[in-house]
Design an enzyme around this catalytic site. Sequence first.
Site, PDB file in Angstrom:
ATOM      1  N   THR A 282      80.806  75.999  58.553  1.00  6.07           N
ATOM      2  CA  THR A 282      80.252  74.660  58.662  1.00  6.07           C
ATOM      3  C   THR A 282      80.674  73.824  57.460  1.00  6.07           C
ATOM      4  O   THR A 282      80.760  74.340  56.334  1.00  6.07           O
ATOM      5  CB  THR A 282      78.711  74.692  58.807  1.00  6.07           C
ATOM      6  OG1 THR A 282      78.217  73.368  58.970  1.00  6.07           O
ATOM      7  CG2 THR A 282      78.053  75.339  57.612  1.00  6.07           C
ATOM      8  N   GLU A 283      80.947  72.537  57.695  1.00  2.06           N
ATOM      9  CA  GLU A 283      81.531  71.678  56.669  1.00  2.06           C
ATOM     10  C   GLU A 283      80.661  71.505  55.439  1.00  2.06           C
ATOM     11  O   GLU A 283      81.166  71.227  54.354  1.00  2.06           O
ATOM     12  CB  GLU A 283      81.834  70.277  57.233  1.00  2.06           C
ATOM     13  CG  GLU A 283      82.825  70.238  58.370  1.00  2.06           C
ATOM     14  CD  GLU A 283      82.134  70.104  59.710  1.00  2.06           C
ATOM     15  OE1 GLU A 283      82.200  69.027  60.311  1.00  2.06           O
ATOM     16  OE2 GLU A 283      81.496  71.091  60.139  1.00  2.06           O
ATOM     17  N   ASN A 284      79.346  71.599  55.599  1.00  2.00           N
ATOM     18  CA  ASN A 284      78.465  71.352  54.462  1.00  2.00           C
ATOM     19  C   ASN A 284      78.263  72.567  53.574  1.00  2.00           C
ATOM     20  O   ASN A 284      77.452  72.537  52.660  1.00  2.00           O
ATOM     21  CB  ASN A 284      77.116  70.806  54.931  1.00  2.00           C
ATOM     22  CG  ASN A 284      76.422  71.734  55.909  1.00  2.00           C
ATOM     23  OD1 ASN A 284      77.025  72.262  56.830  1.00  2.00           O
ATOM     24  ND2 ASN A 284      75.133  71.930  55.730  1.00  2.00           N
ATOM     25  N   GLY A 285      79.017  73.658  53.825  1.00  2.00           N
ATOM     26  CA  GLY A 285      79.038  74.731  52.853  1.00  2.00           C
ATOM     27  C   GLY A 285      78.410  76.040  53.261  1.00  2.00           C
ATOM     28  O   GLY A 285      77.608  76.592  52.508  1.00  2.00           O
ATOM     29  N   SER A 325      84.360  74.038  50.950  1.00  3.17           N
ATOM     30  CA  SER A 325      84.351  74.082  52.414  1.00  3.17           C
ATOM     31  C   SER A 325      85.580  73.398  52.998  1.00  3.17           C
ATOM     32  O   SER A 325      86.245  73.929  53.888  1.00  3.17           O
ATOM     33  CB  SER A 325      83.079  73.426  52.955  1.00  3.17           C
ATOM     34  OG  SER A 325      82.999  73.570  54.353  1.00  3.17           O
TER      35      SER A 325
END
Length: 450
Positions: A282-285, A325
């Site tokens: 996921t992009e937010n880490g 990320s």
Amino acid sequence: MKTVPILTVEEAAKLIQDGDTLLCGGFGMTGNPVHILNALAETQTKNLTYIGNNVGEPGLGGGRLLKNGQIRKMIGSFFTSNPDAVKAAQSGEVEYELIPQGTLGEAIRAGGMGIGGFFTPTSVGTKLAEGKEIRTLNGIDQVFVPSIRGNIALIRAWKADTAGNLTYRMTEQNFNPAMATAADLVIAEVEEIVPVGELDPNQIHTQGCFIDYLVQATLKEEDLGSSASVKGSLKKVDDDRMNIAKRALKELSKGNIVNLGIGIPTLVADLISPEDGIILHTENGMLGVGPAPEDGGGALHHPVNAGKIPVTALPGASYFDSTISFGMIRGKHVDVAIMGGLEVDTQANLANWAVPGKPLLGVGGAMDLASGAKKLIITMQHCNSDGSSKIVENCSLPLTAIGAVDMVITELAVFEFVNGKLTLTELMPGSDLKTVKAKTSSTFEIALKA
């Protein structure tokens, strides 16, 4: 060892002056310095430039500043989650600049590391690259992005010691570690402040040399907005959409690192079992995303995904900040991205983030993922509600990425780009070649697999 001054939220807010440029951490309201921002909303400070992934939700944090008219300009990647931001942009009340999510994080990181700017393939060929310097590096067209710094960074962490060392909790890192390095003055809002020596040096994410002030503020569920708790499912599930998701799952292999976009791709997550051995990114880490928590808890107790929905962590999961990320994405460490689409054309171009006549306010991580993943699969309905085809000769909508699509899966057919040509390779259950030809406006090759 130095001792960092501890302020109240009101004292912290008074350090911000008219015209300041603020770096504000958070992904949605997760990891957002909401208490300092709420205190700032009680002041007369104005003409602020607000830099963050988004400006918060209506009535929370930056959303309050926006409602008050304290923000002159907003710079970020996803403003559409706040109706007030959309209204302010449409009316011209607030200036805005849209930057792809990964590019935003890297620009802040570069600013904090003393780097003047960088080149990236993200956004090349799109509206967001218009008027910018383009160079071909290692055979790839790349756009120049200047670094970003602010006067003041407002960040959120879990724990701090009195020397200013910070530890983050789960997916609360997002943009915070980078922002902590990239401002003249850094104020960290934290849940708990402990004496020096109580934090394990191995677990410190942001070092005290970056932090000027601490504020202790305890989070409550009402501070987190939509991620406060797990809501009932909003997914549209019908046979066509589920068939598309099932077909997309067949493209994934054990050990694949996979990023799923919103819409139909989220249905794929529901089909993945632990035995499949697929690792969701996921992009937010976060790497190793699990299903929604069964206890109904929200972001105070669980990580959140890129849709700001609470999830669980599978065994072996890890957390990191947004620059890492998106480094995974740009560095080709994500095997497959499955995204929704508005249009795909015969040149493998994708349009999935904006439509004509509406403000360009929400690109998020789409451009980074489309150009960075090793394989890009687009899952979408074959036609629009008016019957027009989404598979077209040339995209008419604003592009997300050029030449990036590898496969398109609709309820009618599977298309692949074989030797650079759009090729029909499979008919979906209940479909036939005549129907696909009738409902597809583009030309395509036919090479149906047995």
